[in-house]
Write an enzyme that holds these catalytic residues in place. Sequence first.
Site, PDB file in Angstrom:
ATOM      1  N   HIS A 170     -11.102  23.251 -16.385  1.00 15.15           N
ATOM      2  CA  HIS A 170     -11.416  22.634 -17.673  1.00 15.15           C
ATOM      3  C   HIS A 170     -12.917  22.478 -17.938  1.00 15.15           C
ATOM      4  O   HIS A 170     -13.297  22.083 -19.038  1.00 15.15           O
ATOM      5  CB  HIS A 170     -10.752  21.255 -17.773  1.00 15.15           C
ATOM      6  CG  HIS A 170      -9.262  21.295 -17.708  1.00 15.15           C
ATOM      7  ND1 HIS A 170      -8.564  21.209 -16.515  1.00 15.15           N
ATOM      8  CD2 HIS A 170      -8.315  21.431 -18.681  1.00 15.15           C
ATOM      9  CE1 HIS A 170      -7.273  21.264 -16.746  1.00 15.15           C
ATOM     10  NE2 HIS A 170      -7.082  21.409 -18.049  1.00 15.15           N
ATOM     11  N   ASP A 230     -26.901 -10.978  -5.081  1.00 15.09           N
ATOM     12  CA  ASP A 230     -27.714 -11.006  -6.305  1.00 15.09           C
ATOM     13  C   ASP A 230     -27.546 -12.332  -7.033  1.00 15.09           C
ATOM     14  O   ASP A 230     -26.442 -12.740  -7.370  1.00 15.09           O
ATOM     15  CB  ASP A 230     -27.312  -9.850  -7.222  1.00 15.09           C
ATOM     16  CG  ASP A 230     -28.397  -9.504  -8.218  1.00 15.09           C
ATOM     17  OD1 ASP A 230     -28.906 -10.422  -8.882  1.00 15.09           O
ATOM     18  OD2 ASP A 230     -28.743  -8.319  -8.322  1.00 15.09           O
ATOM     19  N   SER A 243     -33.008  -3.296 -12.048  1.00 17.40           N
ATOM     20  CA  SER A 243     -32.733  -4.448 -12.912  1.00 17.40           C
ATOM     21  C   SER A 243     -32.756  -4.051 -14.386  1.00 17.40           C
ATOM     22  O   SER A 243     -32.063  -3.137 -14.807  1.00 17.40           O
ATOM     23  CB  SER A 243     -33.733  -5.566 -12.609  1.00 17.40           C
ATOM     24  OG  SER A 243     -33.379  -6.756 -13.255  1.00 17.40           O
TER      25      SER A 243
END
Length: 558
Positions: A507, A430, A355
């Site tokens: 890269h 949630d 949270s």
Amino acid sequence: MAKLLSCVLGPRLYKIYRERDSERAPASVPETPTAVTAPHSSSWDTYYQPRALEKHADSILALASVFWSISYYSSPFAFFYLYRKGYLSLSKVVPFSHYAGTLLLLLAGVACLRGIGRWTNPQYRQFITILEATHRNQSSENKRQLANYNFDFRSWPVDFHWEEPSSRKESRGGPSRRGVALLRPEPLHRGTADTLLNRVKKLPCQITSYLVAHTLGRRMLYPGSVYLLQKALMPVLLQGQARLVEECNGRRAKLLACDGNEIDTMFVDRRGTAEPQGQKLVICCEGNAGFYEVGCVSTPLEAGYSVLGWNHPGFAGSTGVPFPQNEANAMDVVVQFAIHRLGFQPQDIIIYAWSIGGFTATWAAMSYPDVSAMILDASFDDLVPLALKVMPDSWRGLVTRTVRQHLNLNNAEQLCRYQGPVLLIRRTKDEIITTTVPEDIMSNRGNDLLLKLLQHRYPRVMAEEGLRVVRQWLEASSQLEEASIYSRWEVEEDWCLSVLRSYQAEHGPDFPWSVGEDMSADGRRQLALFLARKHLHNFEATHCTPLPAQNFQMPWHL
């Protein structure tokens, strides 16, 4: 007489832990002159048993403390009422001050009676002797004996100082007493000259924002810092500490942050076990009403990891107030403690947050880029949308300004500064970090955190087609729907892995990557879905449901 005074001024003793045989000093090792023999569980009960005088005096003082806390929180309304009734005149205030002085003298007398009750109790006299010896000489033997007691943490000696690492004493780039570095929000009106007149115009708004943040705002954002809530949770917190110390062999420590706040921590060392994950340390960052005693530390503990839990400033044994600067200062000293005192390398540290703990977790990952990985459970990208959700629409400007100036939890911005592996756990039911209703999974701010992370790391892949297909995948409310979308686009995981590994070999590993620049739209969709699935896992639960140990998985990396 000195011992009696120490009993009067001494801290409250809550519990005497059962001493484990493995922690007792070997008989062949002589005690230091200041060491005192600690009690064994066979002689005294593990819960401290106060005598009647101390018990009743403690009850009176605890009741007075609760009344004082209620008076403190209701003082603005009380002053307004007294002013309207005309009770704030000098003729009324003087007698009231006499009553207040008499009450303070009576409470001082009660404190003295409590001290006498402690003085007659051999358990407390033994404890205060060990505490005084530890303050005089913090030898390992004295600290080991003191760890057998659970008492008011304000009297616990400091175990680690923020300036203790030698590298910080020699370097000027570390934190100052003003605090560690934070990412500051950009000015809202960049084209406007910051003249004296403009500053005067902004002053009323700035004062209002300051008052809101330091009164209502901070307590709404961090309810765990409210004294009355901590008082109600005290029995549960004591049980949680006892479990960590007696069953998990936890070690409590007090850390001094650069702002002067004292941070309460608990460390469980699993490096001596046969489990390989015990060599890794999980630093846990709790929620806005979470404490390490009963918080998310249980998940990595059950999974077999070494764990370091800590309480926010103003929570339980930690001092201060939980503003972003203080939070970052606390997290800084916790990480320094893990590296320089506990002996973990940054590559062996995992940051785990639940949270609102995502703010300190992302700050630590940004500031200590060598940490191994980060796991964010039920977290969000930015505080402003969630703050606007619970406040009236007419307060939109005030809320936005207050959050940006005083409570700026910019998790996504900090997360994008971290180059290491990240796992986001989204809770499909949630009710806290959704901006509409729990059933509307697309209003979960964890989605925005994922999108901002992927758009920063893989901007070419997440352009148009990639962004669109990831949003479709995030809309899935079940594993069946997720799998359906994944299979519809025929994601070839082996091909995705080969593309990413080839780019990394050519890269380097540093983000952002330009992979996908010369790729077909179908290839970008496949790569976007593959990356989204690797960075976010769904957990079908509400916000406060404990995360099972089997769901605590290390983030994906090439």
